[in-house]
Design a protein around this motif. Structure first.
Motif, PDB file in Angstrom:
ATOM      1  N   MET A   1      -8.965  12.347   3.509  1.00 19.04           N
ATOM      2  CA  MET A   1      -9.875  12.393   2.354  1.00 19.04           C
ATOM      3  C   MET A   1      -9.141  12.936   1.127  1.00 19.04           C
ATOM      4  O   MET A   1      -9.331  12.458   0.010  1.00 19.04           O
ATOM      5  N   ASN A   2      -8.288  13.930   1.349  1.00 19.17           N
ATOM      6  CA  ASN A   2      -7.507  14.465   0.224  1.00 19.17           C
ATOM      7  C   ASN A   2      -6.570  13.410  -0.335  1.00 19.17           C
ATOM      8  O   ASN A   2      -6.437  13.246  -1.545  1.00 19.17           O
ATOM      9  N   GLN A   3      -5.928  12.680   0.586  1.00 20.42           N
ATOM     10  CA  GLN A   3      -5.010  11.607   0.152  1.00 20.42           C
ATOM     11  C   GLN A   3      -5.762  10.564  -0.672  1.00 20.42           C
ATOM     12  O   GLN A   3      -5.287  10.107  -1.710  1.00 20.42           O
ATOM     13  N   VAL A   4      -6.938  10.188  -0.173  1.00 21.74           N
ATOM     14  CA  VAL A   4      -7.760   9.199  -0.880  1.00 21.74           C
ATOM     15  C   VAL A   4      -8.056   9.710  -2.290  1.00 21.74           C
ATOM     16  O   VAL A   4      -7.885   8.996  -3.284  1.00 21.74           O
ATOM     17  N   GLY A   5      -8.489  10.967  -2.360  1.00 19.73           N
ATOM     18  CA  GLY A   5      -8.827  11.551  -3.661  1.00 19.73           C
ATOM     19  C   GLY A   5      -7.629  11.537  -4.597  1.00 19.73           C
ATOM     20  O   GLY A   5      -7.722  11.121  -5.756  1.00 19.73           O
ATOM     21  N   ASN A   6      -6.477  11.979  -4.064  1.00 22.50           N
ATOM     22  CA  ASN A   6      -5.273  12.027  -4.906  1.00 22.50           C
ATOM     23  C   ASN A   6      -4.872  10.640  -5.396  1.00 22.50           C
ATOM     24  O   ASN A   6      -4.572  10.441  -6.569  1.00 22.50           O
ATOM     25  N   LEU A   7      -4.865   9.695  -4.454  1.00 20.44           N
ATOM     26  CA  LEU A   7      -4.445   8.327  -4.812  1.00 20.44           C
ATOM     27  C   LEU A   7      -5.389   7.681  -5.823  1.00 20.44           C
ATOM     28  O   LEU A   7      -4.978   6.876  -6.644  1.00 20.44           O
ATOM     29  N   SER A   8      -6.653   8.042  -5.730  1.00 22.20           N
ATOM     30  CA  SER A   8      -7.646   7.403  -6.613  1.00 22.20           C
ATOM     31  C   SER A   8      -7.484   7.837  -8.064  1.00 22.20           C
ATOM     32  O   SER A   8      -7.859   7.126  -8.981  1.00 22.20           O
ATOM     33  N   GLY A   9      -6.936   9.042  -8.232  1.00 20.47           N
ATOM     34  CA  GLY A   9      -6.839   9.596  -9.588  1.00 20.47           C
ATOM     35  C   GLY A   9      -8.125  10.296 -10.021  1.00 20.47           C
ATOM     36  O   GLY A   9      -8.227  10.789 -11.142  1.00 20.47           O
ATOM     37  N   TYR A  10      -9.108  10.352  -9.140  1.00 20.54           N
ATOM     38  CA  TYR A  10     -10.398  10.976  -9.510  1.00 20.54           C
ATOM     39  C   TYR A  10     -10.781  12.101  -8.534  1.00 20.54           C
ATOM     40  O   TYR A  10     -11.956  12.366  -8.334  1.00 20.54           O
ATOM     41  N   ARG A  11      -9.794  12.710  -7.903  1.00 16.28           N
ATOM     42  CA  ARG A  11     -10.064  13.675  -6.847  1.00 16.28           C
ATOM     43  C   ARG A  11     -11.101  14.730  -7.239  1.00 16.28           C
ATOM     44  O   ARG A  11     -11.995  15.055  -6.471  1.00 16.28           O
TER      45      ARG A  11
ATOM     46  N   PRO B   1       0.828  -1.213   0.000  1.00 15.57           N
ATOM     47  CA  PRO B   1       0.000   0.000   0.000  1.00 15.57           C
ATOM     48  C   PRO B   1       0.866   1.269   0.000  1.00 15.57           C
ATOM     49  O   PRO B   1       1.974   1.249   0.539  1.00 15.57           O
ATOM     50  N   GLU B   2       0.345   2.310  -0.615  1.00 20.91           N
ATOM     51  CA  GLU B   2       1.126   3.560  -0.692  1.00 20.91           C
ATOM     52  C   GLU B   2       1.154   4.267   0.659  1.00 20.91           C
ATOM     53  O   GLU B   2       2.079   4.974   0.973  1.00 20.91           O
TER      54      GLU B   2
ATOM     55  N   PRO C   1     -11.236   7.704  12.789  1.00 17.82           N
ATOM     56  CA  PRO C   1      -9.917   8.271  13.068  1.00 17.82           C
ATOM     57  C   PRO C   1      -8.959   8.210  11.879  1.00 17.82           C
ATOM     58  O   PRO C   1      -8.191   9.131  11.663  1.00 17.82           O
ATOM     59  N   MET C   2      -9.002   7.160  11.095  1.00 17.45           N
ATOM     60  CA  MET C   2      -7.960   7.022  10.072  1.00 17.45           C
ATOM     61  C   MET C   2      -8.362   7.602   8.718  1.00 17.45           C
ATOM     62  O   MET C   2      -7.653   8.397   8.130  1.00 17.45           O
ATOM     63  N   SER C   3      -9.529   7.232   8.230  1.00 16.42           N
ATOM     64  CA  SER C   3      -9.797   7.535   6.830  1.00 16.42           C
ATOM     65  C   SER C   3     -10.724   8.723   6.619  1.00 16.42           C
ATOM     66  O   SER C   3     -10.941   9.139   5.508  1.00 16.42           O
ATOM     67  N   GLN C   4     -11.283   9.277   7.700  1.00 11.03           N
ATOM     68  CA  GLN C   4     -12.247  10.349   7.461  1.00 11.03           C
ATOM     69  C   GLN C   4     -11.816  11.674   8.092  1.00 11.03           C
ATOM     70  O   GLN C   4     -12.648  12.474   8.515  1.00 11.03           O
ATOM     71  N   ARG C   5     -10.509  11.887   8.162  1.00 11.29           N
ATOM     72  CA  ARG C   5     -10.005  13.222   8.470  1.00 11.29           C
ATOM     73  C   ARG C   5      -9.875  13.934   7.122  1.00 11.29           C
ATOM     74  O   ARG C   5      -9.757  13.286   6.091  1.00 11.29           O
ATOM     75  N   SER C   6      -9.843  15.298   7.151  1.00 15.10           N
ATOM     76  CA  SER C   6      -9.871  15.944   5.840  1.00 15.10           C
ATOM     77  C   SER C   6      -8.594  15.677   5.038  1.00 15.10           C
ATOM     78  O   SER C   6      -8.639  15.493   3.835  1.00 15.10           O
ATOM     79  N   ASN C   7      -7.422  15.606   5.733  1.00 11.39           N
ATOM     80  CA  ASN C   7      -6.222  15.321   4.923  1.00 11.39           C
ATOM     81  C   ASN C   7      -6.240  13.890   4.391  1.00 11.39           C
ATOM     82  O   ASN C   7      -5.733  13.607   3.316  1.00 11.39           O
TER      83      ASN C   7
ATOM     84  N   PRO D   1      -5.553  -1.141   5.426  1.00 12.37           N
ATOM     85  CA  PRO D   1      -4.960  -0.001   4.703  1.00 12.37           C
ATOM     86  C   PRO D   1      -6.072   0.922   4.204  1.00 12.37           C
ATOM     87  O   PRO D   1      -6.311   1.056   3.006  1.00 12.37           O
ATOM     88  N   CYS D   2      -6.778   1.569   5.156  1.00 13.66           N
ATOM     89  CA  CYS D   2      -8.047   2.233   4.811  1.00 13.66           C
ATOM     90  C   CYS D   2      -7.901   3.289   3.706  1.00 13.66           C
ATOM     91  O   CYS D   2      -8.781   3.413   2.856  1.00 13.66           O
ATOM     92  N   ILE D   3      -6.817   4.034   3.737  1.00 10.44           N
ATOM     93  CA  ILE D   3      -6.691   5.104   2.730  1.00 10.44           C
ATOM     94  C   ILE D   3      -6.518   4.493   1.336  1.00 10.44           C
ATOM     95  O   ILE D   3      -7.224   4.850   0.387  1.00 10.44           O
ATOM     96  N   ASP D   4      -5.615   3.543   1.233  1.00 12.80           N
ATOM     97  CA  ASP D   4      -5.430   2.873  -0.064  1.00 12.80           C
ATOM     98  C   ASP D   4      -6.697   2.138  -0.495  1.00 12.80           C
ATOM     99  O   ASP D   4      -7.036   2.095  -1.683  1.00 12.80           O
ATOM    100  N   CYS D   5      -7.372   1.552   0.477  1.00 17.31           N
ATOM    101  CA  CYS D   5      -8.576   0.775   0.168  1.00 17.31           C
ATOM    102  C   CYS D   5      -9.681   1.694  -0.378  1.00 17.31           C
ATOM    103  O   CYS D   5     -10.298   1.409  -1.406  1.00 17.31           O
ATOM    104  N   HIS D   6      -9.891   2.830   0.306  1.00 21.44           N
ATOM    105  CA  HIS D   6     -10.887   3.783  -0.189  1.00 21.44           C
ATOM    106  C   HIS D   6     -10.512   4.301  -1.572  1.00 21.44           C
ATOM    107  O   HIS D   6     -11.351   4.451  -2.449  1.00 21.44           O
ATOM    108  N   ALA D   7      -9.201   4.586  -1.712  1.00 20.86           N
ATOM    109  CA  ALA D   7      -8.738   5.109  -3.000  1.00 20.86           C
ATOM    110  C   ALA D   7      -8.994   4.089  -4.107  1.00 20.86           C
ATOM    111  O   ALA D   7      -9.426   4.442  -5.216  1.00 20.86           O
ATOM    112  N   LEU D   8      -8.731   2.818  -3.790  1.00 21.02           N
ATOM    113  CA  LEU D   8      -8.954   1.764  -4.793  1.00 21.02           C
ATOM    114  C   LEU D   8     -10.439   1.711  -5.179  1.00 21.02           C
ATOM    115  O   LEU D   8     -10.781   1.548  -6.360  1.00 21.02           O
ATOM    116  N   MET D   9     -11.304   1.863  -4.177  1.00 21.28           N
ATOM    117  CA  MET D   9     -12.738   1.809  -4.487  1.00 21.28           C
ATOM    118  C   MET D   9     -13.155   3.007  -5.355  1.00 21.28           C
ATOM    119  O   MET D   9     -13.904   2.859  -6.313  1.00 21.28           O
TER     120      MET D   9
END
Ligand code: SF4
Length: 331
Positions: free
Chosen positions: A128-138, A76-77, A120-126, A86-94
């Motif tokens: 969410m930004n990371q998820v968006g960036n990693l997904s490629g669809y921010r 995971p990144e 605590p892990m995946s729903q802070r604003s930064n 790996p919640c951030i990577d997992c959300h990004a993948l979805m």
């Protein structure tokens, strides 16, 4: 708002939980077309999503992302959470997987039921930004339940979605979600604990064992959901059902594996993965298996079934220390 609300459709990440349900129903009630999609992985029970969709009249699309998820789990990144989640990577993948479906569904943007500050892990604003960036669809993502508190992305700045339809939920409290559920007539939804196995410490221990033995494939992951697991050799594990339901599951997926049954005793089923060629290890497996028959005498007959071939062996009970030595569990 420059267009009609129905001009552009959205794809929603749908887990079955109340928040994703609210996001879909709220957007639909506000006049938008939404396709709810459930992304299937070996770690989340799909039944919860299917039931929630059915109870609330949603046409759920299911897509299997197991292969992509397995690949991501190896590297995971971002970091893992408390366990192997790996919640951030997992959300990004979805989001990425949903983004890759936009053309197919003739949809324009992506939504989710995330609420800022809720997890605590995946729903802070930064995060969410990371998820968006990693997904490629921010720039195509909106989170209708809290979008008022977030930066505008294309659906708002381009006028596909009306800013007045966005909400400002935040934090861990559930009062506003429950109020909205009642306003939308939602009465049936699953309890908040999502049931992701990657957040379960015993499951995670078994998963780490699979990873360290390079056995992370679909079949082994399926087996990981059931029973007590014992690591016997680098290639072999013994799995023993904990109740009738698990015995049924093991029996259902036993093809290609070796099945253990006690002769003349009611008790669990056992399943051996890999080939057990070492007689000492086989003896150990039988001993461990027999010990999980509390009402059985000190020793007895075990049937080993491989396809149509059945062979009888003797098993003897052993003490808890030996079980502990081989069992993959914190308990
Ligand atoms: S809890 Fe599990 S399913 Fe949910 S984002 Fe984290 S890893 Fe993915």
């Amino acid at each position: 708002m420059k267009q009609n609300k129905s001009d552009y459709a959205a794809i929603a990440l749908f887990s079955g939980g109340l928040d994703s349900l609210l996001a879909v129903k709220w957007m639909q009630k506000s006049g938008y077309k939404v396709y709810p999609v459930y992304f299937l992985t070996p770690y989340m029970p799909i039944e919860r999503a299917l039931e929630s969709a059915r109870d609330n009249g949603l046409d759920l699309i299911v897509r299997d992302i197991t292969a992509e998820h397995l690949k991501m789990m190896h590297n995971p990144e971002t970091s893992f959470g408390k366990n192997l989640n790996p919640c951030i990577d997992c959300h990004a993948l979805m989001f990425r997987s949903a983004g890759n479906m936009l053309e197919e569904l003739n949809a324009r943007y992506l939504i989710s039921g995330e609420v800022i500050g809720q997890r605590p892990m995946s729903q802070r604003s930064n995060a969410m930004n990371q998820v968006g960036n990693l997904s490629g669809y921010r720039e195509l993502i909106i989170r209708p339940l809290c979008q008022k508190l977030l930066r505008d992305t294309a659906p708002l700045s381009e006028g596909w979605v009306d800013a007045a339809d966005m909400l400002d939920f935040h934090g861990r409290g559930r009062t506003r979600q429950l109020d909205l559920a009642s306003e939308l007539g939602i009465t049936r939804f699953p309890p908040p604990a999502g049931g992701c196995l990657l957040t379960d410490k015993n499951y995670t221990l078994r998963l780490r064992d699979l990873i360290s033995h390079q056995q992370m494939d679909k079949e082994n992951l399926e087996l990981l959901k059931y029973g007590r697991h014992f690591r016997l050799t680098d290639t072999t594990k013994l799995i023993i059902g904990r109740d009738e339901k698990e015995n049924g599951s093991l029996e259902r997926i036993c093809q290609g594996y070796t099945l253990l049954k006690a002769k003349d005793q009611i008790g669990p089923l056992g399943l051996l993965t890999g080939e057990l060629t070492d007689p000492l290890m086989l003896d150990l497996a039988l001993k461990i298996f027999w010990t999980y028959h509390p009402k059985a005498p000190q020793s007895g007959t075990i049937i080993i079934q491989q396809g149509k071939k059945a062979t009888e062996y003797n098993g003897q009970k052993v003490g808890p220390e030996l079980l502990k030595q081989y069992r993959i569990s914190y308990d």
